[in-house]
Design an enzyme around this catalytic site. Structure first.
Site, PDB file in Angstrom:
ATOM      1  N   GLY A  86       3.115   2.928   1.448  1.00 17.11           N
ATOM      2  CA  GLY A  86       2.191   2.556   0.894  1.00 17.11           C
ATOM      3  C   GLY A  86       0.938   2.602   0.957  1.00 17.11           C
ATOM      4  O   GLY A  86       0.400   3.119   2.130  1.00 17.11           O
ATOM      5  N   ARG A 152       7.086   7.105  -3.348  1.00 19.23           N
ATOM      6  CA  ARG A 152       8.254   6.339  -1.934  1.00 19.23           C
ATOM      7  C   ARG A 152       9.505   7.315  -2.478  1.00 19.23           C
ATOM      8  O   ARG A 152       9.554   8.033  -3.710  1.00 19.23           O
ATOM      9  CB  ARG A 152       8.628   5.303  -2.184  1.00 19.23           C
ATOM     10  CG  ARG A 152       7.647   4.220  -1.273  1.00 19.23           C
ATOM     11  CD  ARG A 152       8.136   2.964  -1.341  1.00 19.23           C
ATOM     12  NE  ARG A 152       7.109   1.640  -1.332  1.00 19.23           N
ATOM     13  CZ  ARG A 152       6.252   1.590   0.817  1.00 19.23           C
ATOM     14  NH1 ARG A 152       6.879   2.244   1.441  1.00 19.23           N
ATOM     15  NH2 ARG A 152       5.644   0.508   0.592  1.00 19.23           N
ATOM     16  N   GLY A 177       4.083   5.773   7.670  1.00 18.47           N
ATOM     17  CA  GLY A 177       4.381   5.147   8.095  1.00 18.47           C
ATOM     18  C   GLY A 177       6.105   5.287   8.350  1.00 18.47           C
ATOM     19  O   GLY A 177       6.770   6.253   8.983  1.00 18.47           O
ATOM     20  N   GLY A 179       9.280   5.376   7.438  1.00 20.16           N
ATOM     21  CA  GLY A 179      10.025   7.075   6.407  1.00 20.16           C
ATOM     22  C   GLY A 179       9.630   8.005   6.889  1.00 20.16           C
ATOM     23  O   GLY A 179      10.215   8.641   6.717  1.00 20.16           O
ATOM     24  N   THR A 206       0.528   2.361   9.381  1.00 19.77           N
ATOM     25  CA  THR A 206       1.206   1.213   9.202  1.00 19.77           C
ATOM     26  C   THR A 206      -0.015   0.172   9.430  1.00 19.77           C
ATOM     27  O   THR A 206      -0.393  -0.487  10.521  1.00 19.77           O
ATOM     28  CB  THR A 206       2.037   0.688  10.137  1.00 19.77           C
ATOM     29  OG1 THR A 206       2.589  -0.640  10.387  1.00 19.77           O
ATOM     30  CG2 THR A 206       2.250   1.456  11.633  1.00 19.77           C
ATOM     31  N   ASP A 208       1.135  -3.104   9.065  1.00 22.84           N
ATOM     32  CA  ASP A 208       1.507  -3.948  10.047  1.00 22.84           C
ATOM     33  C   ASP A 208       0.589  -3.951  11.593  1.00 22.84           C
ATOM     34  O   ASP A 208       1.585  -4.938  11.981  1.00 22.84           O
ATOM     35  CB  ASP A 208       2.512  -4.349   9.822  1.00 22.84           C
ATOM     36  CG  ASP A 208       3.305  -4.291   7.960  1.00 22.84           C
ATOM     37  OD1 ASP A 208       2.181  -5.011   7.404  1.00 22.84           O
ATOM     38  OD2 ASP A 208       4.218  -4.570   8.168  1.00 22.84           O
ATOM     39  N   ILE A 361      -6.614  -6.436   0.112  1.00 23.49           N
ATOM     40  CA  ILE A 361      -6.615  -5.995   1.983  1.00 23.49           C
ATOM     41  C   ILE A 361      -6.157  -4.535   1.417  1.00 23.49           C
ATOM     42  O   ILE A 361      -6.722  -3.647   2.305  1.00 23.49           O
ATOM     43  CB  ILE A 361      -5.695  -6.523   2.659  1.00 23.49           C
ATOM     44  CG1 ILE A 361      -6.306  -8.054   3.180  1.00 23.49           C
ATOM     45  CG2 ILE A 361      -5.452  -6.047   4.338  1.00 23.49           C
ATOM     46  CD1 ILE A 361      -5.096  -8.652   3.001  1.00 23.49           C
TER      47      ILE A 361
HETATM   48  P1  ATP Z   1       5.475   2.510   4.791  1.00 24.24           P
HETATM   49  O1  ATP Z   1       4.318   1.818   5.953  1.00 24.24           O
HETATM   50  O2  ATP Z   1       4.234   2.220   3.508  1.00 24.24           O
HETATM   51  O3  ATP Z   1       6.411   1.536   4.670  1.00 24.24           O
HETATM   52  P2  ATP Z   1       6.577   5.118   4.938  1.00 24.24           P
HETATM   53  O4  ATP Z   1       5.866   6.675   5.356  1.00 24.24           O
HETATM   54  O5  ATP Z   1       7.566   4.218   5.565  1.00 24.24           O
HETATM   55  O6  ATP Z   1       4.972   4.082   4.830  1.00 24.24           O
HETATM   56  P3  ATP Z   1       8.379   5.561   2.908  1.00 24.24           P
HETATM   57  O7  ATP Z   1       8.228   5.329   1.584  1.00 24.24           O
HETATM   58  O8  ATP Z   1      10.059   4.138   3.811  1.00 24.24           O
HETATM   59  O9  ATP Z   1       7.174   4.944   3.416  1.00 24.24           O
HETATM   60  O10 ATP Z   1       8.499   6.731   3.329  1.00 24.24           O
HETATM   61  C1  ATP Z   1       7.807   7.546   2.830  1.00 24.24           C
HETATM   62  C2  ATP Z   1       8.394   9.267   2.828  1.00 24.24           C
HETATM   63  O11 ATP Z   1       9.185   9.525   3.032  1.00 24.24           O
HETATM   64  C3  ATP Z   1       9.512   8.764   0.700  1.00 24.24           C
HETATM   65  O12 ATP Z   1       9.239  10.272   0.446  1.00 24.24           O
HETATM   66  C4  ATP Z   1      11.626   9.039   1.375  1.00 24.24           C
HETATM   67  O13 ATP Z   1      11.725   8.772   1.012  1.00 24.24           O
HETATM   68  C5  ATP Z   1      11.062   9.065   2.432  1.00 24.24           C
HETATM   69  N1  ATP Z   1      11.672   8.488   4.229  1.00 24.24           N
HETATM   70  C6  ATP Z   1      11.749   7.359   3.934  1.00 24.24           C
HETATM   71  N2  ATP Z   1      13.299   7.570   5.363  1.00 24.24           N
HETATM   72  C7  ATP Z   1      13.408   8.698   5.216  1.00 24.24           C
HETATM   73  C8  ATP Z   1      14.792   9.462   6.267  1.00 24.24           C
HETATM   74  N3  ATP Z   1      15.458   8.573   6.847  1.00 24.24           N
HETATM   75  N4  ATP Z   1      14.947  10.427   6.075  1.00 24.24           N
HETATM   76  C9  ATP Z   1      14.211  11.541   5.103  1.00 24.24           C
HETATM   77  N5  ATP Z   1      12.833  10.603   4.477  1.00 24.24           N
HETATM   78  C10 ATP Z   1      12.997   9.829   4.738  1.00 24.24           C
HETATM   79 MG    MG Z   2       7.579   2.165   6.156  1.00 20.87          MG
END
Ligand code: ATP
Ligand code: MG
Length: 444
Positions: A86, A152, A177, A179, A206, A208, A361
């Protein structure tokens, strides 16, 4: 300065992986170089992670900063940057800082921008790769969002590494983040399986403020600033009618840092609801009765609700977003319905105004503090990469910039400590007395 009586203890492994020995003299001039064995001692009891309560214990972390020797030969080094997940204020500032540091200080051969998150590596999506020159990034910090776009959804780490090899990329900076950091771990594993020399450096994002071992994440300061504007509006709305209620929904899926900090910034909030602190709607000590008492006394009220608060009030549907994160129950919609039902039942007219500023925000440009912070993060990420470090992130841990192994930032989510002086100050600021007494039973 650490006193002699302080115990040093290895609670966690903080060793940083390297691709090989750094042998090339750094092109940086007039620079105070950091030695690889320079460590900073951090008191982990001060972090809201529940790792230890013993505040005489200090953990060592590798210091961030330029090294005297680089692993990569700058003029032959191609870097890439990707943003995932995000939006968060400061993404463009981090991109800009990486590009300027890599070009002007290290004079790397090129920095590529990967479009729309990990999708940008996968040929079937057909996203172009952009060459990030200093000119291209000169003004991006004046805008929110990310100039690279984001996405995502899972992508195969093998395909990502195929793309890195195909493009001859030596360093990938991944801004995202939890992920993204998990994805980074899988990419690092694939890289070592192939025994290729590609560095993966994460910059944790993040809004948050809930990533472990990052004392205050970039964008958080800006988010709190913007959140206070929404709360002010809710307050004004609530004052404009008899029995006015202003309800503001803020970010915080699992941690209520933005809600808590914005509440402290303005003393206008009467109830703050966060994921860490369960509450009930009904009963003598429930939110509805407390709200009724507040309206009887003052004829207006402001409620701040973090998006992940009160999840215990709803049944989880099992729905997930494309990256596998659970879709939360819409607590504010439930709250609005409950408030309407309650006041109809007790025969009182109330007017509730709901403000959800989340997307405003997330998408604003970073404020001055965050700009400075993002600048350092980008620079330190480049220093680490050029020194041949990999599988790590750059973090500011209690005012010091350090290197953290990737697995540390996904180890444990940071949460508000509801037994801390900080949270007590938040509750004192709202005066949500009845609600607080009830809650204290739950958390004692
Ligand atoms: P946010 O803080 O906005 O949630 P994030 O980095 O956690 O940010 P995600 O959409 O969860 O956002 O993940 C970003 C990318 O990482 C996506 O392409 C997602 O598929 C990949 N990803 C998330 N979790 C995993 C995982 N456990 N293994 C491999 N790839 C992942
Ligand atoms: Mg996340």
């Amino acid at each position: 300065m650490v006193k002699n009586s302080v115990k040093k203890k290895e609670l966690i492994n903080t060793e940083i992986a390297v691709l090989g020995q750094a042998k090339i003299p750094s092109p940086l001039k007039r620079c105070y170089f950091i030695e690889d064995n320079d460590r900073t001692l951090v008191n982990l009891a001060e972090e809201d992670m529940g790792l230890t309560d013993d505040n005489t214990v200090y953990q060592e972390f590798e210091k961030a900063g330029p090294r005297a020797f680089t692993y990569f030969d700058p003029s032959k080094t191609k870097c890439a940057v990707v943003t995932c997940g995000g939006l968060c204020p400061g993404l463009n500032d981090v991109i800009r800082s990486i590009v300027l540091e890599a070009h002007y200080l290290y004079k790397v051969s090129s920095v590529l921008g990967i479009k729309f998150g990990l999708q940008g590596f996968i040929p079937k999506y057909g996203h172009d790769v952009v060459e990030l020159t200093p000119d291209k990034v000169a003004n991006i910090h004046q805008f929110g969002g990310t100039m690279l776009g984001s996405s995502r959804g899972p992508q195969d780490p093998e395909e990502v590494v195929d793309a890195l090899e195909r493009m001859n990329i030596s360093v990938l900076f991944m801004i995202g983040g939890d992920g993204t950091m998990r994805a980074a771990q899988k990419i690092v594993a694939e890289i070592s399986k192939r025994n290729v020399r590609i560095s993966i450096i994460g910059i944790p994002k993040t809004i948050d403020n809930d990533i472990g071992f990052v004392t205050k994440s970039f964008g958080f300061d800006t988010a709190v600033d913007k959140a206070t504007e929404a709360i002010q509006s809710a307050h004004v709305e609530s004052l404009g009618v008899v029995n006015g209620i202003g309800l503001v929904k803020l970010m915080g899926r699992e941690s209520g840092f933005i809600a808590a900090q914005a509440t402290l910034a303005l003393k206008d909030v009467n109830f703050v609801l966060v994921p860490e602190h369960p509450f009930e709607f009904d009963g003598e000590y429930g939110l509805l009765k407390s709200l009724e008492t507040r309206l009887d006394e003052r004829q207006h009220a402001v409620i701040v609700c973090a998006e992940g608060a009160g999840q215990e009030q709803c049944e989880y549907t099992g729905e997930k977003d494309p990256s596998g994160n659970p879709i939360l129950c819409d607590i504010c919609t439930l709250l609005i319905r409950k408030v309407k039902e309650h006041f109809k039942e007790v025969g009182k007219d109330v007017t509730l105004k709901f403000i959800d500023p989340s997307y405003i925000i997330r998408s604003v440009r970073a404020n001055a503090n965050d700009c400075v912070y993002c600048g350092f993060l980008g620079q330190h990420a480049v220093h680490a990469a050029m020194a041949g470090k990999t599988g790590m992130v750059v973090s500011r841990l209690q005012a010091r910039y350090v290197h953290l192994p990737l697995d540390l930032v996904t180890l444990k989510r940071k949460k508000l400590n509801v037994k801390s002086d900080y949270w007590r100050a938040v509750l004192e600021s709202t005066g949500q007395g009845h609600l607080r007494n009830d809650m204290e039973k739950d958390i004692s």
